[in-house]
Write a protein that holds these residues in place. Structure first.
Motif, PDB file in Angstrom:
ATOM      1  N   GLY A 201       0.816  -1.206   0.000  1.00 16.64           N
ATOM      2  CA  GLY A 201       0.000   0.000   0.000  1.00 16.64           C
ATOM      3  C   GLY A 201       0.852   1.259   0.000  1.00 16.64           C
ATOM      4  O   GLY A 201       1.674   1.470  -0.889  1.00 16.64           O
ATOM      5  N   THR A 202       0.685   2.068   1.027  1.00 12.89           N
ATOM      6  CA  THR A 202       1.412   3.341   1.119  1.00 12.89           C
ATOM      7  C   THR A 202       2.526   3.292   2.165  1.00 12.89           C
ATOM      8  O   THR A 202       2.927   4.324   2.693  1.00 12.89           O
ATOM      9  CB  THR A 202       0.435   4.483   1.473  1.00 12.89           C
ATOM     10  OG1 THR A 202      -0.214   4.178   2.724  1.00 12.89           O
ATOM     11  CG2 THR A 202      -0.621   4.654   0.398  1.00 12.89           C
ATOM     12  N   GLU A 203       3.016   2.097   2.446  1.00 18.24           N
ATOM     13  CA  GLU A 203       4.032   1.965   3.496  1.00 18.24           C
ATOM     14  C   GLU A 203       5.153   1.014   3.068  1.00 18.24           C
ATOM     15  O   GLU A 203       4.907  -0.039   2.484  1.00 18.24           O
ATOM     16  CB  GLU A 203       3.378   1.436   4.777  1.00 18.24           C
ATOM     17  CG  GLU A 203       4.305   1.396   5.967  1.00 18.24           C
ATOM     18  CD  GLU A 203       3.618   0.925   7.240  1.00 18.24           C
ATOM     19  OE1 GLU A 203       4.304   0.751   8.253  1.00 18.24           O
ATOM     20  OE2 GLU A 203       2.382   0.713   7.196  1.00 18.24           O
ATOM     21  N   VAL A 204       6.382   1.411   3.373  1.00 16.37           N
ATOM     22  CA  VAL A 204       7.524   0.511   3.214  1.00 16.37           C
ATOM     23  C   VAL A 204       7.588  -0.327   4.486  1.00 16.37           C
ATOM     24  O   VAL A 204       7.953   0.161   5.553  1.00 16.37           O
ATOM     25  CB  VAL A 204       8.838   1.287   3.002  1.00 16.37           C
ATOM     26  CG1 VAL A 204      10.018   0.317   2.925  1.00 16.37           C
ATOM     27  CG2 VAL A 204       8.768   2.127   1.733  1.00 16.37           C
ATOM     28  N   ILE A 205       7.210  -1.586   4.384  1.00 20.39           N
ATOM     29  CA  ILE A 205       7.075  -2.457   5.550  1.00 20.39           C
ATOM     30  C   ILE A 205       8.428  -2.911   6.087  1.00 20.39           C
ATOM     31  O   ILE A 205       8.646  -2.974   7.306  1.00 20.39           O
ATOM     32  CB  ILE A 205       6.215  -3.692   5.194  1.00 20.39           C
ATOM     33  CG1 ILE A 205       4.818  -3.260   4.763  1.00 20.39           C
ATOM     34  CG2 ILE A 205       6.133  -4.660   6.379  1.00 20.39           C
ATOM     35  CD1 ILE A 205       4.012  -2.583   5.845  1.00 20.39           C
ATOM     36  N   ALA A 240      11.332   4.281  -2.937  1.00 23.11           N
ATOM     37  CA  ALA A 240      10.729   2.960  -3.129  1.00 23.11           C
ATOM     38  C   ALA A 240       9.210   3.066  -3.220  1.00 23.11           C
ATOM     39  O   ALA A 240       8.576   2.415  -4.066  1.00 23.11           O
ATOM     40  CB  ALA A 240      11.129   2.030  -1.990  1.00 23.11           C
ATOM     41  N   LEU A 241       8.617   3.856  -2.350  1.00 23.55           N
ATOM     42  CA  LEU A 241       7.169   4.021  -2.348  1.00 23.55           C
ATOM     43  C   LEU A 241       6.690   4.663  -3.649  1.00 23.55           C
ATOM     44  O   LEU A 241       5.695   4.227  -4.251  1.00 23.55           O
ATOM     45  CB  LEU A 241       6.748   4.871  -1.146  1.00 23.55           C
ATOM     46  CG  LEU A 241       5.252   5.056  -0.918  1.00 23.55           C
ATOM     47  CD1 LEU A 241       4.560   3.721  -0.751  1.00 23.55           C
ATOM     48  CD2 LEU A 241       5.015   5.935   0.313  1.00 23.55           C
ATOM     49  N   SER A 242       7.413   5.678  -4.110  1.00 28.91           N
ATOM     50  CA  SER A 242       7.043   6.352  -5.361  1.00 28.91           C
ATOM     51  C   SER A 242       7.127   5.399  -6.545  1.00 28.91           C
ATOM     52  O   SER A 242       6.303   5.453  -7.459  1.00 28.91           O
ATOM     53  CB  SER A 242       7.951   7.565  -5.592  1.00 28.91           C
ATOM     54  OG  SER A 242       7.781   8.542  -4.576  1.00 28.91           O
ATOM     55  N   ALA A 243       8.134   4.510  -6.531  1.00 30.44           N
ATOM     56  CA  ALA A 243       8.285   3.542  -7.624  1.00 30.44           C
ATOM     57  C   ALA A 243       7.106   2.581  -7.670  1.00 30.44           C
ATOM     58  O   ALA A 243       6.555   2.289  -8.737  1.00 30.44           O
ATOM     59  CB  ALA A 243       9.590   2.778  -7.460  1.00 30.44           C
TER      60      ALA A 243
END
Length: 308
Positions: A201-205, A240-243
């Protein structure tokens, strides 16, 4: 809920972990091979039927309704797997990675184009047509050169050519075999390592730094690489999130590489493995994926879970 995973190897760590996580949440999960599906289009509702043939001797049977689908098939099954995924999407079934984002990520060159369109840095890359000469292409990208087939995973289809002559020979061989190849500048300062970011989703886990074994430029775990936890800044995680968001993925494994120009995105994986990232981070990422899928099902317009 009744969930379906599309995967050819149910015994894989990632498949087993996701099944365990789903069952721990009270869901039922089937794991089926996308290459054993029969897809039917008809003029009368429901229009999109799916049949399954467990083996060559068995009769195909009509599949029941599912609340959601998780695509976990490999690169060799992309065409049929995505056809199956499209059928479910047309039926209004939630998918943990929709078919279009999945296809974008599976095409290495197309995904790089999209990333650059969104202002995301990637290593200098080049794709040449079949009527061009390798020599001139290599002059544009430089040497040593990383050569990649447009599909592939786990480091398969990735070659390091130390010299222009060896790169030219490899490219000519691949082109002669009808295999398209993209070229990338070899980032020597990365020293055979990369960073895997697991995005949901919107988070780098979770994040980990992977290192290739001695004499191996690929950091993939399947190529003998090792991994350790790594802390990234908020700005680095945002790359990473933007990618992941540029490709429209719900779940992604984003591979970053350190260069003299900063962090660059090597590629984005739409079906990232769980084994090493879970063991390295100590996190139950499989459970996080199932919880995210539950939220996606609940927020899907006109969703209606199947009765049990």
């Amino acid at each position: 809920m009744k969930l379906l995973m599309l995967c050819r190897e149910p015994r894989l760590y990632s498949c087993q972990r996701l099944k365990e996580a789903a069952e721990s949440c009270g869901h039922q999960m089937d794991i089926l091979d996308p290459n054993r599906f029969m897809l039917k289009l008809s003029e009368k509702p429901p229009h999109f039927d799916l049949y399954y043939q467990p083996n060559h001797e068995a009769e195909p049977y009509l599949l029941p309704d599912y609340d959601a689908v998780l695509p976990r098939f490999g690169a060799a099954s992309t065409q049929m797997g995505c056809a199956v995924l499209q059928h479910f999407q047309a039926k209004g079934v939630a998918c943990l990675n929709d078919v279009e984002p999945f296809l974008k990520a599976r095409d290495k060159w197309r995904s790089l184009q999209i990333l650059v369109q969104h202002g995301i840095g990637v290593p200098p890359s080049l794709l040449a047509g079949s009527e061009t000469r390798a020599k001139e292409s290599l002059e544009l990208i430089g040497s040593p050169t990383i050569l990649k087939t447009l599909s592939g995973s786990q480091g398969i289809g990735v070659i390091l050519a130390e010299s222009r002559s060896s790169a030219s020979s490899i490219i000519e061989t691949l082109n002669h075999s009808g295999v398209s190849v993209l070229m990338q500048k070899f980032i020597s300062e990365a020293q055979g390592g990369d960073i895997r970011c697991f995005v949901i989703g919107t988070e780098v886990i979770a994040t980990m730094e992977r290192k290739g074994q001695a004499g191996e430029f690929r950091a993939n775990i399947h190529r003998g690489g090792s991994a350790v936890p790594v802390r990234l800044s908020k700005q680095e995680k945002q790359i990473a999130l933007s990618a992941s968001q540029a490709l429209g993925l719900d779940v992604a494994g984003v591979d970053l590489i350190r260069s003299s120009e900063g962090l660059l995105v090597l590629e984005v994986n739409a079906s990232p493995g769980l084994e090493m990232i879970e063991k390295t981070s100590g996190l139950d990422i499989a459970l996080q994926m199932i919880l995210y899928l539950e939220r996606k099902i609940r927020t899907k317009p006109n969703h209606n879970t199947t009765a049990r």
